[in-house]
Enzyme design. Structure first.
Site: not given
Length: 200
Positions: A79-81
């Site tokens: 994931a990447d935010t």
């Protein structure tokens, strides 16, 4: 459908917040943490959605390519935010003054938090991007500097943590709360169901 129980998952992230959220959703989940060592720099003038999706996929590729055969059978989540203001990703502050600058820009305004998910098992790759709108109340400089002095801004997208004392900076949100923390559980549960796993 013949649902499979999910007993073990690989997480391509060192984020303690993502680990906590996964165990919130699946308390008995055996989690193997394998952080992805990749360059997370922006390429050119990437928009927020392009950036998070590219990075989540790159993290998944890196970890998947290094897995021993004994672990390749389990689902892998990357994931990447990013916090996005006026279409541009803000990134994480490099130091306290950088955090102050980010929060000054966010004060009294709406911004977006975008998280990309890449869920991989064998030849199956599922991806999604979730967007939440966050509105900050008006903050004065004294308040911003006092918040940054707590140390909570460090290594946080946008320089704040909604799951911590940074919740006091937020006037309202529209969309997924867990997305702002770093892992949208409602979307993740849908992707796991697509892989045939039972969440409840």
């Amino acid at each position: 459908m013949d649902w499979k129980p999910l007993s073990k998952m690989l997480l391509a992230s060192a984020s303690p917040r993502r680990r906590e959220l996964l165990h919130q959703l699946l308390p008995s989940l055996q989690l193997e943490v394998r952080p992805a060592d990749i360059d997370e720099s922006q390429v050119g003038k990437e928009a927020g959605e392009e950036l998070v999706l590219r990075l989540a996929i790159a993290k998944a590729h890196r970890v998947a390519s290094e897995l021993p055969a004994t672990l390749a059978q389990y689902p892998l989540l990357a994931a990447d935010t990013e916090v996005v203001l006026d279409g541009r990703p803000l990134g994480k502050p490099e130091d306290a003054e950088g955090a102050v600058n980010l929060l000054q820009r966010l004060s009294g305004r709406a911004h977006e938090v975008k998280t990309a998910l890449a869920l991989v098992q064998g030849a199956t790759w599922l991806t999604a991007v979730v967007t939440t709108q966050v509105v900050f109340r008006h903050l004065d400089d004294e308040e911003i500097r006092a918040y940054v002095a707590t140390g909570e801004s460090g290594d946080k997208a946008g320089g704040y943590a909604i799951q911590g004392r940074g919740a006091a900076l937020v006037e309202r949100i529209e969309g997924s709360y867990t997305n702002v923390v770093g892992l949208p559980l409602e979307k993740l549960s849908q992707l796991l169901r697509e892989l045939g796993y039972k969440v409840f």
